[in-house]
Design a protein around this motif. Structure first.
Motif, PDB file in Angstrom:
ATOM      1  N   THR A 167     -32.326  -9.166  84.499  1.00 44.17           N
ATOM      2  CA  THR A 167     -31.001  -8.858  83.963  1.00 44.17           C
ATOM      3  C   THR A 167     -30.045 -10.019  84.242  1.00 44.17           C
ATOM      4  O   THR A 167     -30.215 -10.769  85.196  1.00 44.17           O
ATOM      5  CB  THR A 167     -30.432  -7.566  84.576  1.00 44.17           C
ATOM      6  N   GLY A 168     -29.051 -10.155  83.382  1.00 48.63           N
ATOM      7  CA  GLY A 168     -28.099 -11.254  83.542  1.00 48.63           C
ATOM      8  C   GLY A 168     -28.778 -12.597  83.473  1.00 48.63           C
ATOM      9  O   GLY A 168     -28.414 -13.532  84.187  1.00 48.63           O
ATOM     10  N   GLY A 184     -30.026 -16.213  86.969  1.00 46.25           N
ATOM     11  CA  GLY A 184     -30.874 -15.356  86.151  1.00 46.25           C
ATOM     12  C   GLY A 184     -31.711 -16.135  85.165  1.00 46.25           C
ATOM     13  O   GLY A 184     -32.897 -15.851  84.969  1.00 46.25           O
ATOM     14  N   GLU A 243     -29.176  -9.129  78.698  1.00 42.90           N
ATOM     15  CA  GLU A 243     -27.914  -9.861  78.782  1.00 42.90           C
ATOM     16  C   GLU A 243     -26.903  -9.182  77.876  1.00 42.90           C
ATOM     17  O   GLU A 243     -27.253  -8.665  76.808  1.00 42.90           O
ATOM     18  CB  GLU A 243     -28.138 -11.318  78.363  1.00 42.90           C
ATOM     19  N   ASP A 250     -25.715  -3.732  78.071  1.00 45.46           N
ATOM     20  CA  ASP A 250     -24.678  -3.630  79.098  1.00 45.46           C
ATOM     21  C   ASP A 250     -25.246  -2.795  80.236  1.00 45.46           C
ATOM     22  O   ASP A 250     -25.440  -1.580  80.083  1.00 45.46           O
ATOM     23  CB  ASP A 250     -23.435  -2.981  78.504  1.00 45.46           C
ATOM     24  N   VAL A 251     -25.541  -3.413  81.368  1.00 47.00           N
ATOM     25  CA  VAL A 251     -26.213  -2.690  82.451  1.00 47.00           C
ATOM     26  C   VAL A 251     -25.358  -1.572  83.038  1.00 47.00           C
ATOM     27  O   VAL A 251     -25.880  -0.692  83.718  1.00 47.00           O
ATOM     28  CB  VAL A 251     -26.668  -3.643  83.579  1.00 47.00           C
ATOM     29  N   ASN A 289     -32.984  -7.571  89.373  1.00 50.06           N
ATOM     30  CA  ASN A 289     -31.613  -7.103  89.151  1.00 50.06           C
ATOM     31  C   ASN A 289     -30.646  -8.234  89.501  1.00 50.06           C
ATOM     32  O   ASN A 289     -30.204  -8.360  90.647  1.00 50.06           O
ATOM     33  CB  ASN A 289     -31.327  -5.884  90.038  1.00 50.06           C
ATOM     34  N   ASN A 290     -30.323  -9.036  88.526  1.00 49.55           N
ATOM     35  CA  ASN A 290     -29.474 -10.205  88.761  1.00 49.55           C
ATOM     36  C   ASN A 290     -28.075 -10.079  88.156  1.00 49.55           C
ATOM     37  O   ASN A 290     -27.150 -10.745  88.607  1.00 49.55           O
ATOM     38  CB  ASN A 290     -30.167 -11.446  88.195  1.00 49.55           C
ATOM     39  N   ALA A 291     -27.895  -9.234  87.152  1.00 49.62           N
ATOM     40  CA  ALA A 291     -26.611  -9.145  86.455  1.00 49.62           C
ATOM     41  C   ALA A 291     -25.491  -8.771  87.420  1.00 49.62           C
ATOM     42  O   ALA A 291     -25.644  -7.882  88.259  1.00 49.62           O
ATOM     43  CB  ALA A 291     -26.691  -8.129  85.329  1.00 49.62           C
ATOM     44  N   VAL A 297     -20.284  -2.736  87.268  1.00 49.18           N
ATOM     45  CA  VAL A 297     -21.315  -3.714  86.907  1.00 49.18           C
ATOM     46  C   VAL A 297     -22.249  -4.000  88.079  1.00 49.18           C
ATOM     47  O   VAL A 297     -23.479  -3.926  87.955  1.00 49.18           O
ATOM     48  CB  VAL A 297     -20.667  -5.027  86.413  1.00 49.18           C
ATOM     49  N   ASN A 298     -21.695  -4.310  89.239  1.00 44.02           N
ATOM     50  CA  ASN A 298     -22.488  -4.823  90.360  1.00 44.02           C
ATOM     51  C   ASN A 298     -23.206  -3.742  91.155  1.00 44.02           C
ATOM     52  O   ASN A 298     -24.188  -4.035  91.840  1.00 44.02           O
ATOM     53  CB  ASN A 298     -21.601  -5.635  91.302  1.00 44.02           C
ATOM     54  N   CYS A 309     -30.434   0.248  86.349  1.00 45.72           N
ATOM     55  CA  CYS A 309     -31.706  -0.443  86.109  1.00 45.72           C
ATOM     56  C   CYS A 309     -32.813   0.093  87.009  1.00 45.72           C
ATOM     57  O   CYS A 309     -33.966   0.212  86.578  1.00 45.72           O
ATOM     58  CB  CYS A 309     -31.529  -1.949  86.272  1.00 45.72           C
TER      59      CYS A 309
END
Length: 254
Positions: free
Chosen positions: A12-13, A19, A37, A63-64, A85-87, A109-110, A117
């Motif tokens: 992700t991201g 990412g 993304e 959009d996560v 899980n990077n976003a 988001v974070n 996810c």
């Protein structure tokens, strides 16, 4: 060593920075990489880079922070072996200078993005008889960083989620670890300097670099190398661990 042949990975991201470096390296090692993304342009850029040299890659605009969108995306992908899980988004502010809307956006988001996810991916990991999860935390989860209240809060939650998932799914052959970078030279850093210090970019870049005792920022590819190891079979005995990659920041800054 570190072969990911016949593995299916979701990053992700993955449109830029860490990412993107992780997605490209996993593909180089043989994985089929699915790039999640929010930006079609950035997702497409990463996929194009992968397809020029390596195995299959697929872009997904997602959009996560939207659970239904995440569920639909993972259902379309099917069974997976690796989730990174990077976003995430950054934020600058103290407890009394962070507006509620900003705080909620960072958590959405974070924190919720990581949860979404995990919620969607774990059933797909089960279908593959287990696999690996890497969550991107931060040294902000480990030590005090000035003006990073909401961001530190979120990354602390990511680290805690990592330990919980590692404990809950160890019997199902699912490993879960986190990575906690210090400053990494990404497009975000360049944009931050351009926006806030347009007249002395080089000076501020050196100042930020020297906050790491090693004297520089990390490169995204260095973080990607650690992620690759943790995703590989060579790390099969490792779960429930957070890995600082920080040039000595958390231990040598006295």
């Amino acid at each position: 060593m570190f072969s990911l042949q016949n593995k299916i990975a979701v990053v992700t991201g993955a449109g830029s920075g860490i990412g993107r470096a992780i997605a490209v390296l996993l593909a180089k090692q043989g994985a089929e990489v699915h790039v999640l993304e929010i930006s079609q342009e950035q997702a497409g850029g990463t996929v194009s880079e992968i397809l020029q040299n390596y195995n299959k890659a697929v872009a997904h605009v997602c959009d996560v922070s939207n659970q239904q969108a995440v569920l639909d995306t993972f259902k379309a992908i099917g069974p997976i072996n690796i989730l990174v899980n990077n976003a995430g988004i950054a934020h600058i502010g103290k407890a009394d200078t962070t507006p509620e809307d900003d705080f909620d956006r960072v958590m959405r988001v974070n924190v919720k993005g990581v949860y979404n996810c995990l919620f969607a991916a774990i059933p797909q990991l089960r279908l593959a008889d287990g696999g690996v999860i890497i969550n991107m935390a931060s040294i902000a989860a480990l030590v005090g960083i000035p003006d990073r209240f909401a961001y530190s809060t979120a990354k602390g939650a990511v680290k805690a989620m990592t330990m919980s998932v590692a404990k809950d799914y160890i019997a199902e052959n699912i490993r879960c670890n986190s990575i906690s970078p210090a400053r990494v030279h990404t497009p975000f850093v360049d944009g931050f300097l351009q926006k806030n210090y347009p007249d002395n970019i080089d000076e501020m870049f050196q100042k930020l670099s020297k906050t790491q005792p090693i004297g520089r920022m990390a490169e995204p590819e260095e973080v990607a190398s650690l992620a690759l190891y943790l995703c590989s079979d060579e790390a099969g005995f490792i779960t429930g661990v957070d890995y600082p990659i920080d040039g000595g920041f958390t231990t040598l800054n006295n």
